[in-house]
Design an enzyme around this catalytic site. Sequence first.
Site, PDB file in Angstrom:
ATOM      1  N   ARG A  78       0.836  -1.200   0.000  1.00 23.21           N
ATOM      2  CA  ARG A  78       0.000   0.000   0.000  1.00 23.21           C
ATOM      3  C   ARG A  78       0.869   1.248   0.000  1.00 23.21           C
ATOM      4  O   ARG A  78       0.465   2.307  -0.494  1.00 23.21           O
ATOM      5  CB  ARG A  78      -0.938   0.012   1.217  1.00 23.21           C
ATOM      6  CG  ARG A  78      -1.829   1.253   1.286  1.00 23.21           C
ATOM      7  CD  ARG A  78      -2.983   1.055   2.251  1.00 23.21           C
ATOM      8  NE  ARG A  78      -2.541   0.679   3.581  1.00 23.21           N
ATOM      9  CZ  ARG A  78      -2.080   1.536   4.498  1.00 23.21           C
ATOM     10  NH1 ARG A  78      -1.989   2.817   4.219  1.00 23.21           N
ATOM     11  NH2 ARG A  78      -1.726   1.108   5.692  1.00 23.21           N
ATOM     12  N   TYR A  89     -14.701  16.148 -15.681  1.00 23.68           N
ATOM     13  CA  TYR A  89     -15.168  14.768 -15.534  1.00 23.68           C
ATOM     14  C   TYR A  89     -16.261  14.726 -14.465  1.00 23.68           C
ATOM     15  O   TYR A  89     -16.162  15.406 -13.436  1.00 23.68           O
ATOM     16  CB  TYR A  89     -13.980  13.891 -15.145  1.00 23.68           C
ATOM     17  CG  TYR A  89     -14.339  12.479 -14.764  1.00 23.68           C
ATOM     18  CD1 TYR A  89     -14.904  11.604 -15.691  1.00 23.68           C
ATOM     19  CD2 TYR A  89     -14.100  12.009 -13.475  1.00 23.68           C
ATOM     20  CE1 TYR A  89     -15.226  10.306 -15.344  1.00 23.68           C
ATOM     21  CE2 TYR A  89     -14.413  10.713 -13.125  1.00 23.68           C
ATOM     22  CZ  TYR A  89     -14.982   9.869 -14.059  1.00 23.68           C
ATOM     23  OH  TYR A  89     -15.302   8.583 -13.711  1.00 23.68           O
ATOM     24  N   ASP A 102      -5.694  18.159 -14.603  1.00 21.03           N
ATOM     25  CA  ASP A 102      -5.976  16.763 -14.942  1.00 21.03           C
ATOM     26  C   ASP A 102      -5.581  16.569 -16.403  1.00 21.03           C
ATOM     27  O   ASP A 102      -6.181  17.147 -17.304  1.00 21.03           O
ATOM     28  CB  ASP A 102      -7.463  16.470 -14.736  1.00 21.03           C
ATOM     29  CG  ASP A 102      -7.813  15.009 -14.984  1.00 21.03           C
ATOM     30  OD1 ASP A 102      -7.069  14.325 -15.711  1.00 21.03           O
ATOM     31  OD2 ASP A 102      -8.849  14.556 -14.468  1.00 21.03           O
ATOM     32  N   LYS A 133      -7.612   5.446 -18.411  1.00 19.67           N
ATOM     33  CA  LYS A 133      -7.955   5.914 -19.755  1.00 19.67           C
ATOM     34  C   LYS A 133      -6.798   5.665 -20.719  1.00 19.67           C
ATOM     35  O   LYS A 133      -6.445   4.538 -20.990  1.00 19.67           O
ATOM     36  CB  LYS A 133      -8.341   7.403 -19.696  1.00 19.67           C
ATOM     37  CG  LYS A 133      -9.335   7.771 -18.597  1.00 19.67           C
ATOM     38  CD  LYS A 133     -10.696   7.153 -18.766  1.00 19.67           C
ATOM     39  CE  LYS A 133     -11.737   7.761 -17.829  1.00 19.67           C
ATOM     40  NZ  LYS A 133     -11.421   7.756 -16.417  1.00 19.67           N
TER      41      LYS A 133
END
Length: 272
Positions: free
Chosen positions: A90, A143, A217, A241
């Site tokens: 993690r 988005y 972004d 994406k």
Amino acid sequence: MAEAIRNNNTKKRMSPEESSPNDDSIVKKLSTWEDPVSALANTRHVFGEHGGVNMSIEASATFTVMEPETLSRMFAGELGPDRDFYIYSRHFNPTVLNLGRQMATLEGTEAAYCTSSGMSAISSVLLQLLSSGDHIVASQTLYGGTHALLTHFLPRSSNITTTFVDIRDLEKTKEAIVEGRTKVLYFESMSNPTLTVANIPELSRIAHEKGVTVVVDNTFAPMVVSPARLGADVVVHSISKYICGGADIIAGMLNVTPPKSTSRSTTAWRRD
């Protein structure tokens, strides 16, 4: 070249007494901005565990530490992923660390950090930069998940409000910035899904003149646009994406060039 490959394939974990490897000859200095294609071609390539052309995928959640003293030094932050010491995936593992280095190279930033999704990258950045009562100026073409975060979640949970503007109107964007309250200017280099293109240099100039951090972004335009090279402070991605390309991964990335005061702990995800 052959010697470099041979050295990489036989690389062992460094002992706690050894210095970090010097990759300055492989990774270009940030002051020399390269085309993303050239930068990726020139960055260090990590080979597979048994000499594979591609890096091995690390599937372990936890890692072995043989000496108690070493573990104490790892928890103290003296030893970390930059020297091939790992505790828990993690935080870091070799696969994720290498992806971060590749993304930092792609975007021309000092560091990059992998997250579990694009929205987790966006949320992490905003919650780090903003406090209760702060204000965001954001593009009105975002988005849907980001718009929902700014419209519903942050005002309710953190008392962080957002003014949405037509990012193409530079004067209106400038007017929306509230001196002393606005901390972040947030927009997409090419918006999802309307493909609105932002004037990153001018927007960054406007924000920086007022002491505002620019977060971009770049999900829809990797390789085509490099926001950090154009003035952005932080660049985020949904790797799901274009970076992924196959619609089979959910992941995110945040790219930054930390201030000089940033602690030693960030070296694990630096380009070098």
